[in-house]
Write an enzyme that holds these catalytic residues in place. Structure first.
Site, PDB file in Angstrom:
ATOM      1  N   GLY A 248       0.828  -1.192   0.000  1.00  0.00           N
ATOM      2  CA  GLY A 248       0.000   0.000   0.000  1.00  0.00           C
ATOM      3  C   GLY A 248       0.859   1.237   0.000  1.00  0.00           C
ATOM      4  N   GLU A 459     -25.429  14.592 -10.809  1.00  0.00           N
ATOM      5  CA  GLU A 459     -25.422  13.242 -10.230  1.00  0.00           C
ATOM      6  C   GLU A 459     -26.787  12.568 -10.393  1.00  0.00           C
ATOM      7  OE1 GLU A 459     -22.641  12.113  -9.609  1.00  0.00           O
ATOM      8  OE2 GLU A 459     -21.546  14.001  -9.501  1.00  0.00           O
ATOM      9  N   ASP A 541     -16.111  12.116 -16.510  1.00  0.00           N
ATOM     10  CA  ASP A 541     -17.130  11.395 -17.284  1.00  0.00           C
ATOM     11  C   ASP A 541     -16.751  11.229 -18.752  1.00  0.00           C
ATOM     12  OD1 ASP A 541     -18.624  11.262 -14.990  1.00  0.00           O
ATOM     13  OD2 ASP A 541     -19.853  13.010 -15.460  1.00  0.00           O
TER      14      ASP A 541
END
Length: 649
Positions: A248, A459, A541
């Protein structure tokens, strides 16, 4: 025909569909049942015959756990042959012992102050520590009670003493009333819990205090149970996981996890690192230091050997002027991990930032064959990390500020935040408080109402288009009223539950592109144009829609040609830049799906406006609530989903 029990071990209770009509139990009893079933995991079989002692912690309330243990026996063991042999060792007498021996089943609780005697060990088939309540226990109990799951309620169920939970949740009282009663009363600080100004415990945290580690926590509890069974002689060491590789980003708390794991397993922790061993000197001294750490771990077995920066070893395939030196070191490490002399009783935990750099032989079976990635902590985990380092618990009014300002921070970053706040409190001769923490957060700017409305429009467009085309089930819709000063990040999101077993056909990708463009379509239809936040970033998007269209047209053979290239993000970008024809086809796909998304917004404008209004009011709505709003305001129309084309056989 008669039912035959296979004898297979049942799943853990928070993943098991129980008979809801079997026994009426309250919400905290079900949570306690989850901890009991977790501790008795080795006996989770129907018809099991065992007398087990559960060693409790300070946070223990016998009346509640006794009911939970009886519920466990009725659900997991054979309830008809279990006569309620649930006792505390301090209350046990000869008659109780005789009944337990007669039934061949009993669950006995030993408080931390009770000294287990030799006779007690002879009677018990096993002596097992009773684990703490976990987030998944609280979530399972809330689901069973039909209540919404949110961070504040989960934290309440995890922090309130068992005795208060037992008194608040009663059969005659609705669970929501019990939760409201608990919230209305002052919070009780259990004895021994760190105060706001108190230093952390010298022994370090346990897994119960660690959050944001994903599946690593569950693996740690399984390891603790297996080591406990090994100590009790129930299982051989060959049945214990003897190694794990955790990776990580720097600062996520890999070293702290190793400390918590050792504390939970009640075994010593031996620390080693590639750089520390290398500091010993030349190759011979380097190897001696490494062997000394393994020898110490073996001498103190069962133990945990933590190897930090294990990716520094690299791979034997590397070719440079130090390759001969490093090959010798890696070969020695492989022999110590799984050589002629087996390391029985030693669990090796390797930690690194770049697991791909590590030699593949280190990760093969029998060595560090289990690899678990530690992500950056989510909002709930960051709150628990704050509480671990400061002893402070945020109120619901501070959640959004803290969550926004700490998004993307690691556990080490939050520890530094607490350190800075504590220093400021000392300078002002004050006790550390939540106000000091809030003042040291990164500056936040409140968004104008018009901006919040545009976020909700965007949204809600994603969610509505996803529902209409049948792409995926919406699980959550969120917007924020704040942004971090000087930092660009997404201020709203829609989470989806995509069926992993669904065929990835052309219609699937077309629906996915339409959903990606749903926010832009909603902004165009409602506001007249869309904002720049829809493009420019890999997660934006338009970028995601472009990648999907490129893959569909140029890598999956679902477009104007069957000639394809190997799928990779870099290859997709090169294909677009080198082929004007492909770029035109991609544009046509995007334009077509954008028009389809705009058509959905126009036809279902009432449903979209209802979603926007609700989202502006509450900032977050669940997928179930979103579906209900859409259904209540939806106009009947022909489905706009891209359906699968069926070919006659």
């Amino acid at each position: 025909m008669p039912f035959k029990q296979s004898g297979k071990r049942l799943r853990v209770p928070w993943r098991l569909k129980l008979d809801e009509n079997a026994l009426p139990v309250t919400l905290p009893v079900f949570m306690a049942y989850c901890t009991v079933a977790g501790a008795l995991r080795s006996w989770n079989r129907i018809g099991t015959k065992a007398i087990v002692t559960l060693v409790t912690t300070d946070d223990f309330y016998y009346p509640l756990f006794a009911e939970a243990a009886r519920f466990f026996a009725s659900q997991i063991w054979d309830g008809q042959r279990f006569h309620g042999n649930v006792l505390q060792w301090t209350d046990k007498n000869f008659r109780h012992e005789a009944e337990a021996l007669r039934d061949e089943r009993a669950i006995l609780f030993a408080s931390p102050s009770y000294q287990i005697q030799e006779d007690d060990r002879l009677l018990s088939d096993a002596i097992v520590p009773l684990g703490p309540r976990l987030i998944r226990h609280a979530e399972a109990a809330l689901r069973r009670a039909g209540l919404p799951i949110n961070d504040e309620t989960v934290e309440l169920l995890l922090t309130e003493p068992w005795s208060r939970l037992s008194r608040a949740f009663q059969d005659r009282r609705h669970p929501l009333q019990a939760i409201q009663r608990l919230r209305s009363l002052p919070k009780v600080i259990p004895p021994g819990e760190p105060q706001a100004e108190g230093p952390p415990l010298a022994a370090g945290p346990t897994l119960a205090e660690m959050h944001g580690y994903g599946g690593l926590i569950e693996w740690g509890y399984d390891l603790a149970k297996d080591i406990s069974d090994f100590k009790a002689g129930i299982i051989p060491w060959s049945n214990v996981d003897n190694g794990v590789l955790i990776s990580g980003p720097p600062g996520v708390g890999k070293t702290m996890f190793a400390t918590a794991l050792a504390n939970t397993c009640a075994v010593p922790l031996i620390y080693g690192s590639a750089s520390r061993w290398q500091e010993a000197g030349a190759l011979d001294e380097h190897l001696k230091a490494m062997r000394a750490s393994f020898a110490e771990a073996k001498e103190r077995a069962p133990s945990i050997l933590f190897i930090d920066e294990i990716d520094v070893f690299g791979a034997r395939s590397e070719r440079d002027r130090n390759s001969a030196y490093m090959r010798s070191v890696i070969t020695a490490l492989l022999q110590l991990l799984d050589g002629f002399e087996r390391r029985e009783g030693v669990v090796v935990v390797g930690a690194c930032n770049y697991p791909d750099l590590l030699d593949s032989a280190v990760k093969r079976s029998g060595r560090l064959d289990r690899h678990i990635t530690v992500p950056l902590p989510d909002a709930t985990s960051r709150r628990f990390i704050l509480r671990l380092h400061s002893g402070l618990t945020l109120c619901s009014a501070d959640f959004e500020l803290f969550d926004m300002a700490t998004e993307g921070l690691t556990g080490a970053d939050i520890e530094r935040l607490v350190r800075d706040a504590r220093r400021a409190a000392r300078r002002q001769s004050e006790m550390l408080s939540v106000d000091h923490i809030i003042r040291h957060l990164r500056p936040l700017i409140k968004l104008p109402e018009a901006y919040v409305h545009s976020l909700a429009v965007h949204e809600a467009g994603h969610a509505l288009v996803s529902h209409e085309v049948g792409y995926a089930k919406v699980s959550d819709i969120r917007i924020s009223r704040w942004r971090v000063e000087g930092e660009y990040r997404a201020l709203g999101c829609v989470e989806y539950d995509v069926d992993v077993d669904r065929p990835r056909s052309k219609s699937f990708f077309e629906n996915a592109i339409a959903v990606c463009l749903g926010g832009i379509a909603a902004e165009i239809e409602v506001l007249g144009s869309f904002s720049q936040g829809a493009a420019g970033d890999d997660a934006a998007d338009l970028n995601r829609a472009t990648e999907l269209a490129t893959a569909m047209e140029g890598a999956f053979g679902m477009g104007h040609t069957l000639a394809v290239e190997k799928f990779s993000p870099d290859a997709l970008a090169k294909m677009r830049s080198s082929s004007p024809e492909l770029r035109r086809e991609i544009h046509n796909v995007l334009a077509k799906e954008l028009e389809r998304a705009k058509s959905i917004i126009r036809m279902q404008r009432a449903a979209h406006e209802a979603l926007v209004t609700r989202l502006v009011d509450v900032d977050q709505i669940s997928g179930a609530e979103a579906v209900e709003i859409i259904r209540n305001h939806r106009r009947p129309t022909v489905s706009l989903a891209k359906t699968e084309r069926r070919v006659a056989m």
